[in-house]
Structure formats: structure tokens, C-alpha cells
Design a protein around this motif. Structure first.
Motif, PDB file in Angstrom:
ATOM      1  N   GLY A   1     -88.040 -44.437  58.510  1.00  7.77           N
ATOM      2  CA  GLY A   1     -88.218 -45.807  58.969  1.00  7.77           C
ATOM      3  C   GLY A   1     -87.413 -46.814  58.182  1.00  7.77           C
ATOM      4  N   SER A   2     -86.468 -46.329  57.364  1.00  6.98           N
ATOM      5  CA  SER A   2     -85.653 -47.241  56.551  1.00  6.98           C
ATOM      6  C   SER A   2     -84.531 -47.888  57.345  1.00  6.98           C
ATOM      7  CB  SER A   2     -85.085 -46.495  55.335  1.00  6.98           C
ATOM      8  OG  SER A   2     -84.515 -45.259  55.721  1.00  6.98           O
ATOM      9  N   ILE A   3     -84.431 -47.578  58.632  1.00  2.00           N
ATOM     10  CA  ILE A   3     -83.526 -48.284  59.537  1.00  2.00           C
ATOM     11  C   ILE A   3     -84.323 -48.637  60.788  1.00  2.00           C
ATOM     12  CG2 ILE A   3     -82.643 -46.070  60.426  1.00  2.00           C
ATOM     13  CD1 ILE A   3     -80.003 -47.526  61.060  1.00  2.00           C
ATOM     14  N   PRO A   4     -84.234 -49.869  61.279  1.00  2.00           N
ATOM     15  CA  PRO A   4     -85.055 -50.277  62.432  1.00  2.00           C
ATOM     16  C   PRO A   4     -84.462 -49.785  63.758  1.00  2.00           C
ATOM     17  CG  PRO A   4     -83.727 -52.118  61.689  1.00  2.00           C
ATOM     18  CD  PRO A   4     -83.484 -51.008  60.704  1.00  2.00           C
ATOM     19  N   ASP A   5     -85.329 -49.728  64.773  1.00  2.00           N
ATOM     20  CA  ASP A   5     -84.907 -49.345  66.125  1.00  2.00           C
ATOM     21  C   ASP A   5     -84.019 -50.399  66.780  1.00  2.00           C
ATOM     22  OD1 ASP A   5     -86.636 -47.241  65.724  1.00  2.00           O
ATOM     23  OD2 ASP A   5     -87.624 -47.426  67.674  1.00  2.00           O
ATOM     24  N   LEU A   6     -84.160 -51.642  66.348  1.00  2.00           N
ATOM     25  CA  LEU A   6     -83.470 -52.757  66.998  1.00  2.00           C
ATOM     26  C   LEU A   6     -82.668 -53.534  65.971  1.00  2.00           C
ATOM     27  CD1 LEU A   6     -86.459 -54.049  69.179  1.00  2.00           C
ATOM     28  CD2 LEU A   6     -84.628 -52.486  69.881  1.00  2.00           C
ATOM     29  N   PRO A   7     -81.589 -54.194  66.386  1.00  2.00           N
ATOM     30  CA  PRO A   7     -80.815 -55.010  65.448  1.00  2.00           C
ATOM     31  C   PRO A   7     -81.668 -56.133  64.879  1.00  2.00           C
ATOM     32  CG  PRO A   7     -80.108 -55.407  67.718  1.00  2.00           C
ATOM     33  CD  PRO A   7     -81.030 -54.230  67.760  1.00  2.00           C
ATOM     34  N   THR A   8     -81.382 -56.493  63.633  1.00  2.00           N
ATOM     35  CA  THR A   8     -82.189 -57.505  62.963  1.00  2.00           C
ATOM     36  C   THR A   8     -81.855 -58.912  63.406  1.00  2.00           C
ATOM     37  OG1 THR A   8     -80.589 -57.510  61.155  1.00  2.00           O
ATOM     38  CG2 THR A   8     -82.486 -56.044  60.941  1.00  2.00           C
ATOM     39  N   GLY A   9     -80.680 -59.109  63.988  1.00  2.00           N
ATOM     40  CA  GLY A   9     -80.301 -60.429  64.481  1.00  2.00           C
ATOM     41  C   GLY A   9     -79.542 -61.262  63.481  1.00  2.00           C
ATOM     42  N   GLY A  10     -79.629 -60.927  62.208  1.00  2.00           N
ATOM     43  CA  GLY A  10     -78.885 -61.674  61.202  1.00  2.00           C
ATOM     44  C   GLY A  10     -77.604 -60.954  60.825  1.00  2.00           C
ATOM     45  N   ARG A  11     -76.820 -61.586  59.964  1.00  2.00           N
ATOM     46  CA  ARG A  11     -75.556 -61.010  59.520  1.00  2.00           C
ATOM     47  C   ARG A  11     -75.680 -60.323  58.161  1.00  2.00           C
ATOM     48  NH1 ARG A  11     -71.112 -62.683  62.247  1.00  2.00           N
ATOM     49  NH2 ARG A  11     -69.805 -62.272  60.422  1.00  2.00           N
ATOM     50  N   MET A  12     -76.852 -60.409  57.543  1.00  2.00           N
ATOM     51  CA  MET A  12     -77.028 -59.800  56.228  1.00  2.00           C
ATOM     52  C   MET A  12     -77.110 -58.284  56.354  1.00  2.00           C
ATOM     53  SD  MET A  12     -76.998 -62.189  53.971  1.00  2.00           S
ATOM     54  CE  MET A  12     -77.720 -61.348  52.561  1.00  2.00           C
ATOM     55  N   MET A  13     -76.494 -57.589  55.381  1.00  2.00           N
ATOM     56  CA  MET A  13     -76.554 -56.139  55.321  1.00  2.00           C
ATOM     57  C   MET A  13     -77.136 -55.739  53.967  1.00  2.00           C
ATOM     58  SD  MET A  13     -72.915 -54.922  57.037  1.00  2.00           S
ATOM     59  CE  MET A  13     -72.169 -54.886  55.425  1.00  2.00           C
ATOM     60  N   HIS A  14     -77.738 -54.554  53.923  1.00  2.00           N
ATOM     61  CA  HIS A  14     -78.206 -54.032  52.651  1.00  2.00           C
ATOM     62  C   HIS A  14     -77.987 -52.523  52.604  1.00  2.00           C
ATOM     63  CE1 HIS A  14     -81.810 -53.335  55.166  1.00  2.00           C
ATOM     64  NE2 HIS A  14     -82.066 -52.330  54.345  1.00  2.00           N
ATOM     65  N   LEU A  15     -78.004 -51.977  51.390  1.00  2.00           N
ATOM     66  CA  LEU A  15     -77.788 -50.557  51.170  1.00  2.00           C
ATOM     67  C   LEU A  15     -79.106 -49.803  51.220  1.00  2.00           C
ATOM     68  CD1 LEU A  15     -75.354 -50.788  48.109  1.00  2.00           C
ATOM     69  CD2 LEU A  15     -74.718 -50.523  50.514  1.00  2.00           C
ATOM     70  N   ASP A  16     -79.084 -48.610  51.839  1.00  2.00           N
ATOM     71  CA  ASP A  16     -80.264 -47.744  51.832  1.00  2.00           C
ATOM     72  C   ASP A  16     -79.846 -46.357  52.328  1.00  2.00           C
ATOM     73  OD1 ASP A  16     -82.871 -46.799  51.633  1.00  2.00           O
ATOM     74  OD2 ASP A  16     -83.747 -48.554  52.614  1.00  2.00           O
ATOM     75  N   THR A  17     -80.662 -45.359  52.001  1.00  6.21           N
ATOM     76  CA  THR A  17     -80.480 -44.015  52.553  1.00  6.21           C
ATOM     77  C   THR A  17     -81.247 -43.985  53.861  1.00  6.21           C
ATOM     78  OG1 THR A  17     -80.294 -43.117  50.318  1.00  6.21           O
ATOM     79  CG2 THR A  17     -80.714 -41.547  52.099  1.00  6.21           C
ATOM     80  N   SER A  18     -80.596 -44.433  54.924  1.00  9.49           N
ATOM     81  CA  SER A  18     -81.293 -44.754  56.169  1.00  9.49           C
ATOM     82  C   SER A  18     -81.632 -43.501  56.978  1.00  9.49           C
ATOM     83  CB  SER A  18     -80.473 -45.732  57.007  1.00  9.49           C
ATOM     84  OG  SER A  18     -79.096 -45.441  56.929  1.00  9.49           O
ATOM     85  N   VAL A  19     -82.926 -43.367  57.287  1.00  9.00           N
ATOM     86  CA  VAL A  19     -83.452 -42.259  58.081  1.00  9.00           C
ATOM     87  C   VAL A  19     -84.381 -42.839  59.132  1.00  9.00           C
ATOM     88  CG1 VAL A  19     -84.838 -40.142  58.078  1.00  9.00           C
ATOM     89  CG2 VAL A  19     -83.290 -40.617  56.162  1.00  9.00           C
ATOM     90  N   MET A  20     -84.144 -42.485  60.385  1.00  4.91           N
ATOM     91  CA  MET A  20     -84.992 -42.903  61.493  1.00  4.91           C
ATOM     92  C   MET A  20     -85.827 -41.709  61.949  1.00  4.91           C
ATOM     93  SD  MET A  20     -83.881 -44.545  65.192  1.00  4.91           S
ATOM     94  CE  MET A  20     -83.178 -46.017  64.438  1.00  4.91           C
ATOM     95  N   GLY A  21     -87.120 -41.903  62.079  1.00  9.64           N
ATOM     96  CA  GLY A  21     -87.994 -40.829  62.533  1.00  9.64           C
ATOM     97  C   GLY A  21     -88.089 -40.791  64.041  1.00  9.64           C
ATOM     98  N   ALA A  22     -88.257 -39.593  64.600  1.00  8.16           N
ATOM     99  CA  ALA A  22     -88.425 -39.424  66.043  1.00  8.16           C
ATOM    100  C   ALA A  22     -89.248 -38.171  66.295  1.00  8.16           C
ATOM    101  CB  ALA A  22     -87.079 -39.325  66.741  1.00  8.16           C
ATOM    102  N   ASP A  23     -90.016 -38.185  67.375  1.00  8.94           N
ATOM    103  CA  ASP A  23     -90.893 -37.070  67.704  1.00  8.94           C
ATOM    104  C   ASP A  23     -90.146 -35.989  68.471  1.00  8.94           C
ATOM    105  OD1 ASP A  23     -93.079 -38.330  66.557  1.00  8.94           O
ATOM    106  OD2 ASP A  23     -93.643 -39.332  68.431  1.00  8.94           O
ATOM    107  N   TYR A  24     -90.412 -34.761  68.096  1.00 11.31           N
ATOM    108  CA  TYR A  24     -89.910 -33.614  68.842  1.00 11.31           C
ATOM    109  C   TYR A  24     -90.332 -33.716  70.308  1.00 11.31           C
ATOM    110  CZ  TYR A  24     -89.376 -28.582  69.940  1.00 11.31           C
ATOM    111  OH  TYR A  24     -89.029 -27.375  70.500  1.00 11.31           O
TER     112      TYR A  24
END
Length: 540
Positions: free
Chosen positions: A397-420
Motif C-alpha cells: 500500500g506504499s503506492i496509491p491506486d489513484l494519482p495524488t493530484g499534486g506535483r510533489m514526489m517522494h521516495l519509497d519501495t513502492s508495493v501495491m497489493g492485489a487479490d489473487y
């Protein structure tokens, strides 16, 4: 009598298919020795990555469901990995060969990949995924051939040829990587290669009246490339494992990371013709040529006449071509049942994900992001951390499903969860003035729509829910959107990335964790017995 023979024929055919399923699938073994070597594809000596002293590396040929055993010896002075663009690694993301799933092979050591071409056919390629090694070579073609008793929707060609095209730099990969590590974007490439060679260094010999299959992959670093053969038509028959409606084109736009199969009939007067590859959608146009040589031709080199011109840089031509590429619903795929027997357009969508790429600076350095998050690798492959329940490596969940709308960016080890077994709609939105190309490991997806402007729910009315092409890499045109539908039927940790390699290196990627709480070999294999461990997984 005729009906009896027909019945017996189908019984025999069914028994053969059952035999395929019941018997253990064949094994094919490959040894890859990975070394540095001096290459000069654009006339300037530079450090390249060779496999078995070859640049590009050797082809891998196999049949559907074959087990592919590749023993990779790393003779470089730094860690190395190979990844397999388009091979779905069913139930086995441990072998995907990207740093989020697999520990790199240390210098002087080896690792044996255990792959399977499970339920796949088609044209793909392998490439080095570590550091910026892709700019040095180390890539090669993967050809998954249809099993003999499965019908193919065209007669056997006289011969098949691999064509690996890509943009290229004269600078060493280490220099390019250093520029990126210092927070600078690298310059536009210097040229284009065909099978690792410059202009007119490659020739394909044909016999008049015969038909040939060319399996073409764009293994480059950033540019869309247009492929054409002087005076000849290209009949498209396959895209990344899907038999297509057999449209005929004068040229094809092949975006970075994509693979196509075309049939070409040698139906012109006996002489030599240009095979041309040119960059697209940039004010600087790079071009290179190979020779399409008719046996018996006495025309001296260079080829007579001018190479066919590159199509307009206007987006509309390419967009219309992309929309025309559709699945052949009546053709068999890796199995004898028709490709159109899967009615993807009737499956309810469980979740919509909108992904917007962006460019900007973080801590004074150039970075790229998806939905405001610029990916940074962890010290441990994410799949190993997940398997061994190691905390502190990543957060679902460290990356959202939808764009944030702003221009700011940040660093993270981005993982999105999804159900089999979820069925996803993913919208790629491109607000930038360049073509983007996106790839998802572990899957093919249906490219149901693309258009200029901004996406909104009303755009679903123009989706192709009948015969959209199924593939693993799709383009998004400048200031445009592309929509895909994907059934998450493959448990694992899967890399979703841009194929613009410098942007990928600087953060435009993330991992999709397809998860089921039920631990069963039916859904996912155990970690390979020979898996390398590193980082926080070193003591497991």
C-alpha cells in the motif's frame, strides 16, 4: 464412412493432447557464460556484455510447456541478473530475474534458472536487469514454438529469423549509469542497431516466391522504432504470444519492449532491398539499414535506390495502427481451443487503478515517479522478504491506486497489493510530451482502449470488449491514455515498469503483490531449492 473417419480423427487428436498433458514436459538446457568484451557496433570500441562470446546473446528456442534450464555463470566484476521479458513464470515469481524477486548472481558465481514456458507461445526476449547493464548488451531472443499437433493460422514459412532492434549509445554503460547516479538524465542515443550491428552489416537471404517469418523485438533503451522493408508488405501474425488478425502493413511502429511476428513474401524482382529501422516521435531521427537479399541477385552493394521514408511524426497514424492490432478469435493459442473462447469483456471489474507518470527532482536529483512515488530498491528482494516474513523491507500500500493530484514526489519501495483472481482495470495516463511504454511481468493483459486527452469513466464506452490484443507491453502516446484489463491469476511479486530504461532506473516502476492467504502448490510453488539469498534474507 466419412463420418466414422472424422470421429476417429478427433479421438486420435484428443488422445494425443491427453498424452501431452499426462507426460512430463521436455527439458531444454542452456549454459550462459557472461563476460565483458570489446564491441564496436557504431564504429567506436566500447565495453559490451557478451553471452558465450556473442553479442547479442544466443537464441532460446523451445516448445509450449517445455522446462527451460539456464545455468548463468557471472564472469563480470559486479552482480548480474537476467530477466525474461514476456515469460510469465507461472506460480514462480522467484525466477523472474529482477531485483525485487531474485538476488543478483555475485561475481565469479553461477545461478541456474528453472523456467517453464507454461501455456505460452510466441516471440519474447531476455535482458540484463541489474545496474544499467542493458545498455551494454546481454540480451537475446526467446522463441516459444507451438506444439506440433496444435494448429497455427498460417502455412509454415520457408524460414524464421530473429530481429533484435534497439537504440544504442557509444558511451560505456558504466558512464551512463554514473550520470544517472549523479541525478542527471542521459542524452539522446547515438544510433540504432539491428542484431547488434550498424548499417548494412546484416543481411537476410531469401528465395523469390517464398514466405519468411521475422520475429522482431525492440530491445532498446527508450525509443519507438519503425520497421519496414523496401518494396515489401508486412503481414502481422503474432504479438507477444497472441495470434493476431492478419492485417498487412507497409511499416510497423514497435515500441520499446514490444515484440511482433510478421510474414514477408519475397514477391519482388530479384535484387537487394533495404530493411530500415528508424526512431519515431523525436526531432532527431536515427536510422539504420540491413539488406534484404534475394538469392541470385547480382546488384552490387550498396542497395540501389533510397530507403523507404520514415512515417510522419504525427501521432494519429501510429494510434490508428495500434487500434487495428486485434486478436484472431478463431486461431488456437498454446492449446487447441480458440483464443476467442475467453470472454474477457463479460467479466466484472473488481478494481480500477489509474497510474500517472511524472518527472521531477528529489533532493536535487532527477527522479521519475508513478502516482507521486519514485521507487527505490530495498536491500533485500521483496519476494524473499515476503516469503520469509521479514519485516521492515517494504510496506504493502506504499503506492496509491489513484494519482495524488499534486506535483510533489517522494521516495519509497513502492508495493501495491492485489487479490489473487481479481479482475483489474488499469489506466495508464501520460501527461508528458513523449511516448511511454509499460510492461507487467507475470501476465498478458487486454489492451482495450487508447486515445488522446484525459481518461474519464465515459471513455469505457469506446473499449474493445470483443477482440482486443492480449500482450505484456503497451504504449501510451503523448498526452494520452491507454486502458488494459488483466485477470490476476498468477500469485507472486510482479514488476510493473516503464520500458524507458533510464526512467525505470530512476524510479518509474513498482511491484504488484498478487496475494492469496491460502498457501498451496496449486497457487504458488515453493522457493527454489537453489535460490540465492541476500540482504536480510541471508540467514534464512
Amino acid at each position: 464412412m466419412f463420418h466414422l473417419r472424422l470421429t476417429l480423427y478427433f479421438i486420435c487428436f484428443a488422445l494425443c493432447i491427453i498424452g501431452f498433458v499426462g507426460a512430463e514436459d521436455p527439458y531444454r538446457y542452456f549454459n550462459f557464460n557472461v563476460t565483458y568484451g570489446v564491441i564496436s557496433p557504431l564504429g567506436v570500441p566500447q565495453e559490451g556484455i557478451l553471452i558465450n562470446n556473442q553479442f547479442p546473446g544466443p537464441d532460446i528456442h523451445c516448445y509450449t510447456n517445455d522446462n527451460i534450464i539456464v545455468n548463468v555463470f557471472n564472469y563480470l566484476d559486479e552482480p548480474f541478473l537476467l530477466s525474461w521479458n514476456g515469460l510469465q513464470q507461472r506460480k514462480n515469481s522467484f525466477e523472474d530475474g529482477v531485483y525485487g524477486t531474485t538476488c543478483p548472481i555475485p561475481p565469479g558465481q553461477n545461478y541456474t534458472y528453472k523456467l517453464q514456458a507454461k501455456d505460452q507461445i510466441g516471440s519474447f526476449f531476455y535482458f540484463p536487469s541489474t545496474a544499467f547493464h542493458k545498455a551494454a548488451g546481454g540480451f537475446g531472443a526467446v522463441r516459444i514454438i507451438t506444439k506440433p499437433l496444435i494448429p497455427v493460422p498460417f502455412p509454415p514459412p520457408e524460414a524464421e529469423h530473429t530481429i533484435l532492434i534497439g537504440d544504442w549509445y557509444k558511451a560505456n554503460h558504466s558512464r551512463l549509469k554514473a550520470e544517472l547516479d549523479h541525478g542527471k538524465m542521459i542524452y539522446f542515443p547515438d544510433g540504432i542497431l539491428i542484431n547488434g550491428r550498424g548499417s548494412n552489416k546484416i543481411s537476410f537471404t531469401v528465395e523469390k516466391g517464398k514466405t519468411y517469418r521475422f520475429r522482431i523485438s525492440n530491445v532498446g533503451l527508450q525509443n519507438t522504432l519503425n520497421f519496414r522493408i523496401q518494396g515489401h508488405k508486412l503481414k502481422l501474425v503474432e504479438v507477444e504470444g497472441t495470434h493476431t488478425v492478419q492485417n498487412t502493413y507497409s511499416s510497423l511502429d514497435i515500441h520499446v519492449g514490444q515484440s511482433y511476428s510478421v510474414l514477408v513474401v519475397a514477391d519482388q524482382p530479384v535484387r537487394d532491398y533495404y530493411m530500415v529501422v528508424s526512431s519515431r516521435f523525436h526531432s532527431t531521427v536515427l536510422s539504420t539499414t540491413a539488406v534484404f537479399h534475394y538469392n541470385g541477385s547480382t546488384v552490387p552493394v550498396p542497395v540501389s535506390g533510397l530507403p523507404p521514408i520514415v512515417p510522419s511524426t504525427e501521432i494519429g497514424w501510429s494510434l490508428q495502427q495500434a487500434r487495428s492490432i486485434r486478436t484472431n478469435l478463431t486461431a488456437s493459442g498454446p492449446r487447441p481451443n480458440p483464443q476467442g473462447s475467453y470472454f474477457y469483456g463479460e467479466i466484472p471489474i473488481n478494481r480500477t487503478i489509474r497510474l500517472v507518470s511524472s518527472a521531477g527532482g528529489i533532493n536535487g536529483k532527477q527522479r521519475y515517479a508513478i502516482n507521486g512515488v519514485s521507487f527505490v530498491p530495498a536491500d533485500t528482494p521483496l519476494k524473499l522478504a515476503d516469503y520469509f516474513n521479514i519485516s521492515g523491507v517494504f510496506r504493502v500500500g506504499s503506492i496509491p491506486d489513484l494519482p495524488t493530484g499534486g506535483r510533489m514526489m517522494h521516495l519509497d519501495t513502492s508495493v501495491m497489493g492485489a487479490d489473487y483472481r481479481a479482475f483489474l482495470e488499469i489506466i495508464f495516463e501520460n501527461h508528458e510530451p513523449l511516448v511511454q511504454s509499460w510492461h507487467l511481468d507475470g501476465y498478458n493483459f487486454f489492451v482495450v482502449g487508447m486515445d488522446r486527452g484525459s481518461w474519464s469513466p465515459k471513455q469505457r464506452k469506446q473499449y474493445n470488449l470483443h477482440d482486443a490484443v492480449s500482450r505484456c507491453t503497451t504504449q501510451v502516446y503523448p498526452r494520452s491514455w491507454t486502458a488494459i484489463l488483466v485477470s490476476l491469476d498468477n500469485v507472486g511479486m510482479w514488476n510493473l515498469r516503464t520500458e524507458f530504461w533510464a526512467r525505470q532506473y530512476l524510479g518509474q516502476q513498482f511491484y504488484l503483490r498478487v496475494y492469496t492467504p491460502v498457501h498451496s502448490l496449486r497457487d504458488e510453488y515453493d522457493i527454489p531449492s537453489n535460490a540465492l539469498v541476500c540482504g536480510k534474507a541471508s540467514h534464512h
